[in-house]
Design a protein around this motif. Sequence first.
Motif, short mmCIF file in Angstrom:
data_model
loop_
_atom_site.label_atom_id
_atom_site.label_comp_id
_atom_site.label_asym_id
_atom_site.label_seq_id
_atom_site.Cartn_x
_atom_site.Cartn_y
_atom_site.Cartn_z
N ASN A 1 3.06 -2.37 -20.05
CA ASN A 1 3.52 -3.49 -19.01
C ASN A 1 3.00 -2.81 -17.61
O ASN A 1 3.36 -2.94 -16.40
N VAL A 2 1.53 -2.51 -17.84
CA VAL A 2 0.98 -1.90 -16.70
C VAL A 2 0.47 -3.18 -15.62
O VAL A 2 0.56 -2.82 -14.33
N ALA A 3 0.56 -4.43 -16.03
CA ALA A 3 0.00 -5.25 -15.10
C ALA A 3 0.84 -5.66 -14.19
O ALA A 3 0.68 -6.00 -12.71
N SER A 4 2.26 -5.22 -14.26
CA SER A 4 3.52 -5.28 -13.07
C SER A 4 2.90 -4.30 -12.12
O SER A 4 3.52 -4.69 -11.03
N MET A 5 2.18 -3.23 -12.24
CA MET A 5 1.83 -2.45 -11.21
C MET A 5 0.74 -3.15 -10.25
O MET A 5 0.89 -2.70 -9.00
N ARG B 1 12.23 -0.03 -10.95
CA ARG B 1 11.89 0.88 -9.65
C ARG B 1 10.63 1.46 -9.81
O ARG B 1 10.03 1.93 -9.02
N PHE B 2 10.53 2.04 -10.95
CA PHE B 2 9.35 2.89 -11.37
C PHE B 2 8.03 2.03 -11.34
O PHE B 2 7.29 2.36 -10.69
N PRO C 1 9.74 5.59 -18.17
CA PRO C 1 9.89 5.13 -16.68
C PRO C 1 11.06 5.64 -16.09
O PRO C 1 11.09 6.01 -14.86
N LYS C 2 12.33 5.67 -16.70
CA LYS C 2 13.33 6.45 -16.18
C LYS C 2 13.45 7.73 -15.96
O LYS C 2 13.69 8.51 -14.94
N LYS D 1 10.93 3.95 -28.02
CA LYS D 1 11.89 4.84 -27.17
C LYS D 1 10.85 5.38 -26.17
O LYS D 1 11.63 5.41 -24.93
N LEU D 2 9.80 5.73 -26.17
CA LEU D 2 8.77 6.30 -25.10
C LEU D 2 8.73 5.21 -24.20
O LEU D 2 9.03 5.65 -22.86
N LEU D 3 8.37 4.28 -24.46
CA LEU D 3 7.87 3.14 -23.76
C LEU D 3 8.96 2.60 -23.10
O LEU D 3 9.11 2.32 -21.61
#
Length: 176
Positions: A54-58, A3-4, A140-141, A134-136
Amino acid sequence: MKRFSGLLSAAILAAGLALAAPAMAQQQQPAPPSVKQSSPAAIGYAKEILAMKNVASMYAGAVPGIVEKTKTGLLQQYLNYQKDLDEVAVIVAKANAGREKEIGEGMAQIYASEFSEQELKDLVVFYKSPLGQKLLNSEPKAINESLNYMQQWAQQFGVIVAGQFKAEMKKRGKDI
């Protein structure tokens, strides 16, 4: 996380589409933003960080989205050409397939211009650490939940503000 990514994808696509309309009207390519040149190693670290995030998904759907938006804009002007524009959209999309990777290259350049090579290297090490992982996974959540909280807060606050408007207007003898 999906969703993010979807929210960010929509935001980036909307920005891209907003920029595409003037470019379409002028029929010229805008000059790319100038970014300080960085070392190949810094750019490599930046790309690694962006991949971990996973910025490419944006921006994965940027090319088809801009092609579709452009076709829709042209259809509003040339209603009689729908069949042709549908066919041309497929050709244009195929001709530009993969161009969204330019966004990733540009983003890597920007990261590399904002951080030193050593800082980028340290960030890669951090993101590979347990806390970085953990941050990665959790960020997003947390961002999505924060956005939802802000929306709920704004709705509740809007009710309070509307009540204050009504009260102040009532003092003036005007019911709203």
